[in-house]
Design a protein around this motif. Structure first.
Motif, mmCIF file in Angstrom:
data_model
loop_
_atom_site.group_PDB
_atom_site.id
_atom_site.type_symbol
_atom_site.label_atom_id
_atom_site.label_comp_id
_atom_site.label_asym_id
_atom_site.label_seq_id
_atom_site.Cartn_x
_atom_site.Cartn_y
_atom_site.Cartn_z
ATOM 1 N N GLY A 56 6.958 -47.364 3.708
ATOM 2 C CA GLY A 56 7.137 -45.913 3.892
ATOM 3 C C GLY A 56 7.641 -45.262 2.809
ATOM 4 O O GLY A 56 8.794 -46.109 2.068
ATOM 5 N N LYS A 57 8.009 -43.866 2.650
ATOM 6 C CA LYS A 57 8.935 -43.131 1.752
ATOM 7 C C LYS A 57 9.574 -42.147 2.379
ATOM 8 O O LYS A 57 8.618 -41.152 2.671
ATOM 9 C CB LYS A 57 8.550 -42.982 0.469
ATOM 10 N N ILE A 58 10.949 -41.849 2.400
ATOM 11 C CA ILE A 58 11.615 -40.408 2.723
ATOM 12 C C ILE A 58 12.144 -39.818 1.724
ATOM 13 O O ILE A 58 12.969 -40.600 0.939
ATOM 14 C CB ILE A 58 12.362 -41.065 3.916
ATOM 15 N N GLU A 59 12.116 -38.565 1.651
ATOM 16 C CA GLU A 59 12.896 -37.719 0.911
ATOM 17 C C GLU A 59 13.506 -36.742 1.436
ATOM 18 O O GLU A 59 12.801 -35.728 2.025
ATOM 19 C CB GLU A 59 12.082 -37.412 -0.525
ATOM 20 N N ILE A 60 14.766 -36.420 1.608
ATOM 21 C CA ILE A 60 15.294 -35.251 2.331
ATOM 22 C C ILE A 60 16.147 -34.372 1.239
ATOM 23 O O ILE A 60 16.997 -34.888 0.477
ATOM 24 C CB ILE A 60 16.044 -35.805 3.490
ATOM 25 N N TRP A 61 16.193 -33.074 1.325
ATOM 26 C CA TRP A 61 16.770 -32.255 0.405
ATOM 27 C C TRP A 61 17.572 -31.251 1.340
ATOM 28 O O TRP A 61 16.863 -30.901 2.494
ATOM 29 C CB TRP A 61 15.852 -31.600 -0.585
ATOM 30 N N MET A 100 14.658 -42.728 0.291
ATOM 31 C CA MET A 100 14.527 -44.256 0.802
ATOM 32 C C MET A 100 12.909 -44.632 0.568
ATOM 33 O O MET A 100 12.011 -43.993 0.784
ATOM 34 C CB MET A 100 14.807 -44.016 2.309
ATOM 35 N N GLU A 101 13.115 -45.790 -0.078
ATOM 36 C CA GLU A 101 11.526 -46.317 -0.528
ATOM 37 C C GLU A 101 11.508 -47.562 0.461
ATOM 38 O O GLU A 101 12.495 -48.361 0.683
ATOM 39 C CB GLU A 101 11.644 -46.574 -2.049
ATOM 40 N N ASN A 102 10.158 -48.008 0.148
ATOM 41 C CA ASN A 102 9.617 -49.254 0.901
ATOM 42 C C ASN A 102 10.425 -49.416 2.451
ATOM 43 O O ASN A 102 11.102 -50.245 2.815
ATOM 44 C CB ASN A 102 10.141 -50.516 0.224
ATOM 45 N N PHE A 103 10.236 -48.225 3.140
ATOM 46 C CA PHE A 103 10.914 -47.969 4.252
ATOM 47 C C PHE A 103 9.904 -48.622 5.468
ATOM 48 O O PHE A 103 8.846 -48.134 5.754
ATOM 49 C CB PHE A 103 11.037 -46.525 4.480
ATOM 50 N N ALA A 125 14.296 -50.885 14.901
ATOM 51 C CA ALA A 125 14.755 -51.768 13.650
ATOM 52 C C ALA A 125 14.109 -51.131 12.524
ATOM 53 O O ALA A 125 13.157 -50.598 12.454
ATOM 54 C CB ALA A 125 14.042 -53.013 13.933
ATOM 55 N N ILE A 126 15.293 -50.920 11.499
ATOM 56 C CA ILE A 126 14.863 -50.202 10.206
ATOM 57 C C ILE A 126 15.194 -50.861 9.087
ATOM 58 O O ILE A 126 16.270 -51.964 8.924
ATOM 59 C CB ILE A 126 15.824 -48.797 10.091
ATOM 60 N N SER A 127 14.150 -51.226 8.170
ATOM 61 C CA SER A 127 14.449 -52.197 6.857
ATOM 62 C C SER A 127 14.149 -51.104 5.630
ATOM 63 O O SER A 127 13.004 -50.505 5.592
ATOM 64 C CB SER A 127 13.710 -53.312 6.900
ATOM 65 N N ALA A 128 14.934 -51.250 4.563
ATOM 66 C CA ALA A 128 14.444 -50.180 3.373
ATOM 67 C C ALA A 128 15.007 -50.977 2.110
ATOM 68 O O ALA A 128 16.040 -51.713 2.311
ATOM 69 C CB ALA A 128 15.093 -48.889 3.576
ATOM 70 N N ASP A 129 14.101 -51.202 1.271
ATOM 71 C CA ASP A 129 14.314 -51.868 0.065
ATOM 72 C C ASP A 129 15.247 -51.031 -1.093
ATOM 73 O O ASP A 129 16.063 -51.465 -1.981
ATOM 74 C CB ASP A 129 13.124 -52.316 -0.945
ATOM 75 N N TYR A 130 15.165 -49.592 -0.861
ATOM 76 C CA TYR A 130 16.039 -48.716 -1.833
ATOM 77 C C TYR A 130 16.535 -47.433 -0.960
ATOM 78 O O TYR A 130 15.543 -46.948 -0.429
ATOM 79 C CB TYR A 130 15.256 -48.386 -3.076
ATOM 80 N N LEU A 131 17.893 -47.242 -1.187
ATOM 81 C CA LEU A 131 18.194 -45.923 -0.475
ATOM 82 C C LEU A 131 19.268 -45.318 -1.466
ATOM 83 O O LEU A 131 19.937 -45.821 -2.093
ATOM 84 C CB LEU A 131 18.828 -46.272 0.944
ATOM 85 N N SER A 132 19.018 -43.985 -1.776
ATOM 86 C CA SER A 132 19.875 -43.418 -2.622
ATOM 87 C C SER A 132 20.305 -41.980 -2.028
ATOM 88 O O SER A 132 19.576 -41.227 -1.387
ATOM 89 C CB SER A 132 19.015 -42.951 -3.815
#
Length: 595
Positions: free
Chosen positions: A19-24, A36-39, A66-73
């Motif tokens: 999944g992908k998450i984007e929060i503003w 957050m990508e590859n969620f 359990a959470i796993s993400a390959d990229y978080l910014s």
């Protein structure tokens, strides 16, 4: 409580993949962005109904999330702050968080070009035994273990904000003025381990230095904080034990001409010690370029020590209040080389304080019961005008002890004296003993001292006399020298007994190094007639030397002591008589006091 269509939610597992998450979020500066990508998410045994209550065992109403993400910014566009994580994984049941490849930076904007104030990377961050429920519901941080490896931080202090914030001491925690702010109120960490890490301070301010800690290892055990409890035993950072080791420490001094370094620095709160292995003060320019770089005659100094150990240090006072209180300081095998190039103009404007004033002007409280220098070596060299080579004096097998070194005016009421005892071999041969006593309450810097020198060949002094003042001791043997003196801001006065035999002195022509007439004076010490007595005592009568020297405030304390000693020497050998100067000084003092 749930309202509406669903009265309860229950499922064995809830899974989200890639999944992908984007929060503003709007902030005061601009906007906060979280990506957050590859969620991946896996929640097990979810049970939520009107009677559900979140518990530590069922955080977010599930047995485990359990959470796993390959990229978080995380990026704050208004501040230009950002933090990136290459990989994140966590488990609420185990209380584990694993972070790989963390990178972050804060930057400044304004009239100057935008550059980072602080930036850092962490290769691996592993947290285990974290109580998510206590952290998010009660703002209590309880963690069993934190491990950090491969961390690297760079702080550019020269770009700090103009607003200066004074940090609170470690026994004070500042609370936010915003009642809605989320802060950790208390907590505990069973173990914190930092390894394979480094820290650099780059200082653009010309009046401050920079340092590098390239290899940092730290272990903290039993960390706990509760504002309702006192810090029993003065635990450093509220820990049962902290052990830190830093290899290859470097600190460039503000003048950028010298550097402090240590092969390894160890701080141990268990025995309250700070130990530096192979501690050095290393010039960054040659001895002949140093004075020119400073712009005036200066002391070039190189210092090497096998080890320096501060014992029984009050760590909380040192870190929290910048006060150095220690039981002892041991300096092992110091090798000190000092050089002055006297061809460079002397700074007539400078004023050098005496030891007591130096202590009072330190800028921070200091109290060390005992300082010991063990098996040291000191070499002083100077290059005189028109000299063909430097002259030197050296002391080997140097052992010294300093007692009650402090600048606490209250402590001085009950411990008013600081003392120094030292012994060494001058030119590696003649045994020298020295004793100093300083009145810490005296604003006139009153101190007394004594020097004793055993038998040695006086021609050894040609190492310094011939190159520096074109004087040669043709022959002579010293049987013993005993000197006692008292000094203040203005004068040094005392007595010397100098036992010697067969003393013969010649003045040399600096150009040809050949003997010339004795009609000229030697420095400022020898009388115009230059009559030297070859023996003392003679016919069983000992000629006592009068010690008298008027202090030159432009010169350092060692110049004061050395010139006072030499005044006793020249008086003893018959080249000068200081009695008239002493009587005049005593008369002037009597008149000034109105007696």
């Amino acid at each position: 409580m749930l309202k509406g269509k669903f009265g309860s939610i229950a499922c064995d597992s809830l899974q989200i993949e890639r999944g992908k998450i984007e929060i503003w979020q709007k902030t005061n500066t601009d906007s906060l962005i979280v990506e957050m990508e590859n969620f991946d998410l896996l929640a097990r045994a979810i049970q939520l109904d009107s009677g559900s209550v979140m518990t530590p065992q069922r955080f977010m109403f599930a047995d485990d999330i359990a959470i796993s993400a390959d990229y978080l910014s995380l990026f704050d566009r208004g501040k230009s702050d950002f933090y990136n994580i290459n990989h994140l994984s966590l488990s609420t049941q185990k209380g584990d968080i694993s972070v790989n490849g963390l990178y972050g930076a804060t930057a400044t904007q304004g009239a100057r070009p935008q550059r980072d104030k602080i930036k850092g990377t962490i290769d691996n961050l592993d947290i285990s035994g974290l109580d998510f429920y206590q952290l998010l519901q009660k703002q209590v941080l309880n963690v069993a273990d934190i491990q950090v490896s491969g961390a690297a931080f760079v702080l550019n202090k020269g770009l700090a904000d103009s607003t200066t914030v004074t940090p609170a001491p470690p026994d004070v925690v500042q609370q936010s003025s915003d009642p809605q702010s989320w802060v950790v109120s208390k907590g505990s960490i069973g173990r914190l381990l930092v390894s394979d890490s480094k820290f650099d301070l780059v200082n653009e301010n010309e009046n401050t230095g920079s340092f590098s800690l390239p290899e940092v290892w730290l272990l903290a055990q039993g960390m706990s904080y509760d504002p309702d409890m006192t810090n029993a035993g003065g635990r450093l950072f509220y820990s049962d034990h902290i052990l830190a080791r830093v290899a290859h420490v470097k600190y460039v001094l503000p003048d950028k001409l010298s550097m402090l370094s240590a092969e390894e620095l160890t701080i141990d709160s268990g025995d309250s010690s700070i130990v530096a292995q192979h501690f050095t003060l290393q010039p960054l320019v040659s001895r002949y370029d140093y004075g020119a770089a400073r712009g005036y005659q200066s002391t070039w100094m190189n210092i090497e020590n096998d080890k320096i150990a501060l014992n029984k240090v009050d760590m909380n006072q040192l870190i929290g209040k910048q006060q150095l209180n220690a039981q002892s300081l041991h300096v092992y095998k110091p090798e000190i080389t000092v050089f002055r190039d006297k061809r460079i103009p002397f700074p007539e404007w400078q004023r050098r304080p005496l030891p007591q004033t130096m202590l009072r002007q330190l800028g921070f409280p200091l109290a060390i019961d005992t300082i010991k220098m063990i098996d040291g070596y000191v070499n002083y060299q100077e290059l005189a005008e028109k000299a063909y080579a430097p002259g030197e004096v050296f002391f080997s097998d140097l052992n010294a002890a300093v007692y009650n070194l402090n600048n606490d005016s209250i402590r001085a009421l009950t411990h008013p004296h600081s003392t120094i005892e030292a012994d060494a071999k001058i030119f590696g041969k003649g045994q020298v003993r020295a004793f100093f006593t300083f009145d810490l309450k005296s604003m006139e810097n009153i101190h007394s001292y004594g020097i004793e020198v055993d038998s040695f060949d006086l021609t050894e002094f040609n190492r310094i006399l011939i190159p520096s003042v074109s004087v040669q001791i043709k022959e002579g043997k010293s049987e013993k020298i005993i000197m006692n003196a008292k000094a203040n801001e203005q004068y040094s006065i005392g007595e010397m007994r100098f036992y010697y035999q067969d003393l013969k002195i010649a003045l040399l022509d600096r150009e040809t190094e050949t003997t010339r007439g004795l009609g000229n004076v030697l420095g400022s010490f020898f009388a115009n007639t230059f009559i030297i007595k070859s023996d003392n005592p003679k016919n069983l009568v000992l000629r006592k030397g009068d010690v008298f020297f008027e202090r030159d405030e432009k010169r350092a304390i060692f110049n004061y002591w050395t010139k006072s000693f030499l005044s006793g020497v020249v008086s003893s050998v018959g080249a000068a008589n200081n009695k008239r100067k002493i009587r005049k000084m005593q008369k002037d003092k009597t008149v000034a006091e109105g007696k």
